[in-house]
Scaffold this motif. Structure first.
Motif, PDB file in Angstrom:
ATOM      1  N   GLN A 376       7.115  -3.117   8.132  1.00  0.00           N
ATOM      2  CA  GLN A 376       7.087  -1.954   9.018  1.00  0.00           C
ATOM      3  C   GLN A 376       6.895  -0.672   8.212  1.00  0.00           C
ATOM      4  OE1 GLN A 376       6.981  -1.503  12.145  1.00  0.00           O
ATOM      5  NE2 GLN A 376       7.581   0.632  12.455  1.00  0.00           N
ATOM      6  N   ILE A 377       7.540  -0.584   7.088  1.00  0.00           N
ATOM      7  CA  ILE A 377       7.393   0.603   6.236  1.00  0.00           C
ATOM      8  C   ILE A 377       5.943   0.760   5.792  1.00  0.00           C
ATOM      9  CG2 ILE A 377       7.999   1.569   3.978  1.00  0.00           C
ATOM     10  CD1 ILE A 377      10.798   0.309   4.386  1.00  0.00           C
ATOM     11  N   LEU A 378       5.313  -0.352   5.388  1.00  0.00           N
ATOM     12  CA  LEU A 378       3.923  -0.272   4.922  1.00  0.00           C
ATOM     13  C   LEU A 378       2.970   0.040   6.064  1.00  0.00           C
ATOM     14  CD1 LEU A 378       3.736  -3.188   2.304  1.00  0.00           C
ATOM     15  CD2 LEU A 378       4.059  -0.728   1.917  1.00  0.00           C
ATOM     16  N   HIS A 379       3.257  -0.443   7.251  1.00  0.00           N
ATOM     17  CA  HIS A 379       2.432  -0.117   8.413  1.00  0.00           C
ATOM     18  C   HIS A 379       2.540   1.362   8.738  1.00  0.00           C
ATOM     19  CE1 HIS A 379       0.613  -0.422  12.395  1.00  0.00           C
ATOM     20  NE2 HIS A 379       1.674   0.240  12.873  1.00  0.00           N
ATOM     21  N   GLU A 380       3.757   1.907   8.711  1.00  0.00           N
ATOM     22  CA  GLU A 380       3.938   3.331   8.992  1.00  0.00           C
ATOM     23  C   GLU A 380       3.310   4.194   7.904  1.00  0.00           C
ATOM     24  OE1 GLU A 380       5.143   4.870  11.639  1.00  0.00           O
ATOM     25  OE2 GLU A 380       5.359   2.931  12.626  1.00  0.00           O
ATOM     26  N   LEU A 381       3.273   3.682   6.696  1.00  0.00           N
ATOM     27  CA  LEU A 381       2.614   4.408   5.613  1.00  0.00           C
ATOM     28  C   LEU A 381       1.157   4.651   5.969  1.00  0.00           C
ATOM     29  CD1 LEU A 381       3.050   5.399   2.638  1.00  0.00           C
ATOM     30  CD2 LEU A 381       2.197   3.163   1.925  1.00  0.00           C
ATOM     31  N   SER A 382       0.491   3.608   6.467  1.00  0.00           N
ATOM     32  CA  SER A 382      -0.863   3.681   7.015  1.00  0.00           C
ATOM     33  C   SER A 382      -1.198   2.302   7.544  1.00  0.00           C
ATOM     34  CB  SER A 382      -1.890   4.115   5.965  1.00  0.00           C
ATOM     35  OG  SER A 382      -1.992   3.172   4.918  1.00  0.00           O
ATOM     36  N   PRO A 383      -1.760   2.198   8.744  1.00  0.00           N
ATOM     37  CA  PRO A 383      -2.060   0.889   9.326  1.00  0.00           C
ATOM     38  C   PRO A 383      -3.354   0.296   8.763  1.00  0.00           C
ATOM     39  CG  PRO A 383      -2.661   2.614  10.855  1.00  0.00           C
ATOM     40  CD  PRO A 383      -2.034   3.309   9.675  1.00  0.00           C
ATOM     41  N   THR A 384      -3.385   0.154   7.451  1.00  0.00           N
ATOM     42  CA  THR A 384      -4.569  -0.349   6.760  1.00  0.00           C
ATOM     43  C   THR A 384      -4.142  -1.399   5.748  1.00  0.00           C
ATOM     44  OG1 THR A 384      -4.391   1.370   5.068  1.00  0.00           O
ATOM     45  CG2 THR A 384      -5.802   1.849   6.970  1.00  0.00           C
ATOM     46  N   ASN A 385      -5.099  -2.215   5.306  1.00  0.00           N
ATOM     47  CA  ASN A 385      -4.834  -3.185   4.257  1.00  0.00           C
ATOM     48  C   ASN A 385      -4.718  -2.473   2.920  1.00  0.00           C
ATOM     49  OD1 ASN A 385      -5.214  -4.953   6.342  1.00  0.00           O
ATOM     50  ND2 ASN A 385      -7.184  -5.731   5.622  1.00  0.00           N
ATOM     51  N   LYS A 386      -3.779  -2.948   2.079  1.00  0.00           N
ATOM     52  CA  LYS A 386      -3.551  -2.218   0.838  1.00  0.00           C
ATOM     53  C   LYS A 386      -2.956  -3.117  -0.238  1.00  0.00           C
ATOM     54  CE  LYS A 386      -1.066   0.730   3.211  1.00  0.00           C
ATOM     55  NZ  LYS A 386      -0.890   0.132   4.559  1.00  0.00           N
ATOM     56  N   ILE A 387      -3.108  -2.682  -1.475  1.00  0.00           N
ATOM     57  CA  ILE A 387      -2.509  -3.347  -2.632  1.00  0.00           C
ATOM     58  C   ILE A 387      -1.433  -2.430  -3.192  1.00  0.00           C
ATOM     59  CG2 ILE A 387      -2.898  -4.266  -4.956  1.00  0.00           C
ATOM     60  CD1 ILE A 387      -5.834  -4.707  -4.161  1.00  0.00           C
ATOM     61  N   ILE A 388      -0.243  -2.968  -3.382  1.00  0.00           N
ATOM     62  CA  ILE A 388       0.849  -2.207  -3.994  1.00  0.00           C
ATOM     63  C   ILE A 388       1.192  -2.872  -5.314  1.00  0.00           C
ATOM     64  CG2 ILE A 388       3.268  -1.503  -3.795  1.00  0.00           C
ATOM     65  CD1 ILE A 388       1.360  -2.262  -0.651  1.00  0.00           C
ATOM     66  N   LEU A 389       1.218  -2.098  -6.382  1.00  0.00           N
ATOM     67  CA  LEU A 389       1.594  -2.599  -7.698  1.00  0.00           C
ATOM     68  C   LEU A 389       3.053  -2.269  -7.962  1.00  0.00           C
ATOM     69  CD1 LEU A 389      -1.561  -1.461  -9.726  1.00  0.00           C
ATOM     70  CD2 LEU A 389      -1.156  -3.671  -8.614  1.00  0.00           C
ATOM     71  N   SER A 390       3.813  -3.259  -8.384  1.00  0.00           N
ATOM     72  CA  SER A 390       5.248  -3.049  -8.564  1.00  0.00           C
ATOM     73  C   SER A 390       5.560  -1.976  -9.601  1.00  0.00           C
ATOM     74  CB  SER A 390       5.913  -4.366  -8.960  1.00  0.00           C
ATOM     75  OG  SER A 390       5.891  -5.275  -7.873  1.00  0.00           O
ATOM     76  N   LYS A 391       4.733  -1.868 -10.605  1.00  0.00           N
ATOM     77  CA  LYS A 391       5.001  -0.864 -11.646  1.00  0.00           C
ATOM     78  C   LYS A 391       5.005   0.553 -11.068  1.00  0.00           C
ATOM     79  CE  LYS A 391       0.290   0.131 -13.174  1.00  0.00           C
ATOM     80  NZ  LYS A 391      -0.634   0.227 -14.321  1.00  0.00           N
ATOM     81  N   ASP A 392       4.300   0.732  -9.929  1.00  0.00           N
ATOM     82  CA  ASP A 392       4.194   2.064  -9.332  1.00  0.00           C
ATOM     83  C   ASP A 392       5.389   2.410  -8.448  1.00  0.00           C
ATOM     84  OD1 ASP A 392       1.731   2.408 -10.534  1.00  0.00           O
ATOM     85  OD2 ASP A 392       0.613   1.676  -8.793  1.00  0.00           O
ATOM     86  N   ILE A 393       6.226   1.423  -8.100  1.00  0.00           N
ATOM     87  CA  ILE A 393       7.338   1.684  -7.178  1.00  0.00           C
ATOM     88  C   ILE A 393       8.692   1.308  -7.773  1.00  0.00           C
ATOM     89  CG2 ILE A 393       5.903   1.456  -5.113  1.00  0.00           C
ATOM     90  CD1 ILE A 393       6.956  -1.375  -4.763  1.00  0.00           C
TER      91      ILE A 393
END
Length: 463
Positions: A376-393
């Motif tokens: 839900q958090i990622l959808h609210e961030l933007s309802p698009t497909n995305k890659i998240i890298l752990s080093k960035d978070i």
């Protein structure tokens, strides 16, 4: 048993409220405190629109020897197609040697022989995948996998025998079929080995290849084949010093190993879910190690399994009950720098699953992710497909806590999803990267050659 635990509602709800109250929730967020004490979350991400967008992921994978690609369900098309896209690039650009899947050894080894054989068309690939005829048939008997198998077969045509990319099953369930597959390999072998194999056959014969029937017999103290399977494994292991490099002997040993650990799995599941889970995941990790040894010291492996096997168990609530998984074991054995874990998830869509163990497959809706969950958090961030890298978070204090992360098994009931389909997870540590698909669609299953109901080989675990 549903292996997916309840997550912390209070913490998740607070986190979601923080996100909704922040002004930048639909954009790339930066950490800050406002006068009303709301907090925004920093979740840098990269677009996932086409295969070229995988460049950032391939870059991060670097020289890792083992890449584990997860999935949030066994019935979602996009998880299979994106894993296939990543695998093709790993094979072509980084020289990976084989794909190992959460599937049975015997069935998958037939796929391995197919892709290493003469050139075949997609119809032939579909036919070979029909051999996955035990429930849940759709996990590997689907058109998404058929497309990959067709590509692997074509890719191998220009490679030498030693260079051909392989396809193997890591799982432990189908010990009866492995025993049947073993027999041709040991014809004319040492009489002691033949006798040991025959004794295993004889011990399991009363249960008609029904794992649940064997488990019930063990529970009633009327059956126990551990002596026979142990003797078979010890006898066949003496044929080589360590992992053999001769393929026929390797395959024979692997079938005996499935019998050994399969018996242990079914025997333990009547008394301890944790023990049976650990036996299974340790078997898969042991098989992965054997495959890497067989392919040589410079070999590289791609693993396809559910997120619950791929994401490091130490950063979920699995650790509370003493459960381990393949991702954790791989990091511990090969070192974190040599292992790269990729999780997958989605916000909503459709999925293939069964309403109960062994039930006919259905296309089911996947509801919008629960408020406060990772999806839900990622959808609210933007309802698009995305890659998240752990080093960035990793520096984000909210994401360093356990957050509900959806997991769907082969048995699924969308109506009660919020009561148990979320695994509390520290996402930046559980995975090295995460691929988020906002809207997904159900896998396209290949119907098996018979409609007869088969025993649910994945019992009692849904993953």
């Amino acid at each position: 048993m549903n292996r997916i635990k309840m997550w912390d509602w209070k913490r998740g709800s607070i986190l979601f409220a923080l996100c909704l109250l922040s002004l930048g929730c639909k954009n790339n967020l930066s950490p800050q405190s406002n006068n009303d004490d709301t907090v925004t979350l920093t979740i840098p991400h990269h677009p996932l629109r086409n295969e070229q967008d995988l460049d950032v992921l391939l870059n991060e994978i670097g020289d890792a020897r083992v890449v584990l690609l997860g999935e949030a369900s066994h019935g979602t098309s996009e998880y299979y197609t994106w894993r296939a896209a990543i695998s093709r690039r790993l094979i072509q650009e980084k020289g990976f040697d084989f794909i190992a899947v959460e599937g049975e050894w015997a069935d998958s080894y037939r796929v391995n022989n197919f892709i290493k054989g003469e050139k075949k068309d997609s119809a032939a690939a579909v036919n070979v995948l029909r051999q996955y005829d035990r429930w849940p048939t759709w996990m590997w008997g689907n058109y998404e996998v058929a497309s990959l198998v067709t590509w692997l077969n074509a890719h191998n045509q220009s490679r030498t025998t030693q260079e051909k990319v392989g396809f193997y099953g890591l799982d432990v369930y189908c010990l009866w079929e492995s025993m049947t597959e073993l027999m041709p390999y040991i014809q004319g072998a040492d009489p002691a080995l033949v006798k040991a194999a025959q004794n295993v056959h004889q011990c399991f014969q009363p249960f008609s290849a029904d794992a649940q029937e064997y488990a019930r017999a063990v529970a009633n103290a009327s059956a126990d084949c551990r002596v026979e399977t142990s003797k078979l494994w010890n006898t066949i292991s003496k044929q080589s010093n360590g992992t053999p490099r001769i393929e026929a002997l390797f395959v024979a040993q692997q079938n005996a190993l499935v019998a050994l650990n399969g018996e242990r799995y079914y025997r333990s599941m009547v008394s301890s879910n944790t023990e049976s889970w650990n036996i299974r995941d340790r078997h898969m990790a042991q098989t992965l190690r054997r495959l890497l040894d067989f392919h040589g010291p410079d070999s590289k492996a791609i693993v396809w399994e559910h997120n619950t096997h791929v994401g490091d168990a130490r950063y979920t609530d699995m650790v509370n009950s003493g459960e381990v998984n393949v991702g954790q074991l791989a990091r511990e054995e090969y070192g974190q720098d040599n292992v790269y874990l990729v999780g997958f998830g989605s916000y909503s869509g459709t999925v293939i699953a069964g309403s109960s163990w062994g039930a006919p497959l259905q296309t089911m809706p996947v509801p919008e992710a629960m408020p406060g969950s990772w999806e839900q958090i990622l959808h609210e961030l933007s309802p698009t497909n995305k890659i998240i890298l752990s080093k960035d978070i990793q520096a984000n204090e909210y994401l360093s806590k356990r957050i509900g992360h959806r997991a769907i098994g082969v048995v699924y009931n969308p109506a009660i999803e919020q009561r148990g389909n979320y695994v509390p997870s520290v996402l930046p540590k559980r995975y090295d990267a995460f691929l988020f698909i906002d809207q997904t669609r159900a896998l396209r299953p290949i119907l098996p050659p018979t409609s007869a109901t088969q025993p649910p080989d994945t019992y009692p675990s849904g993953h």
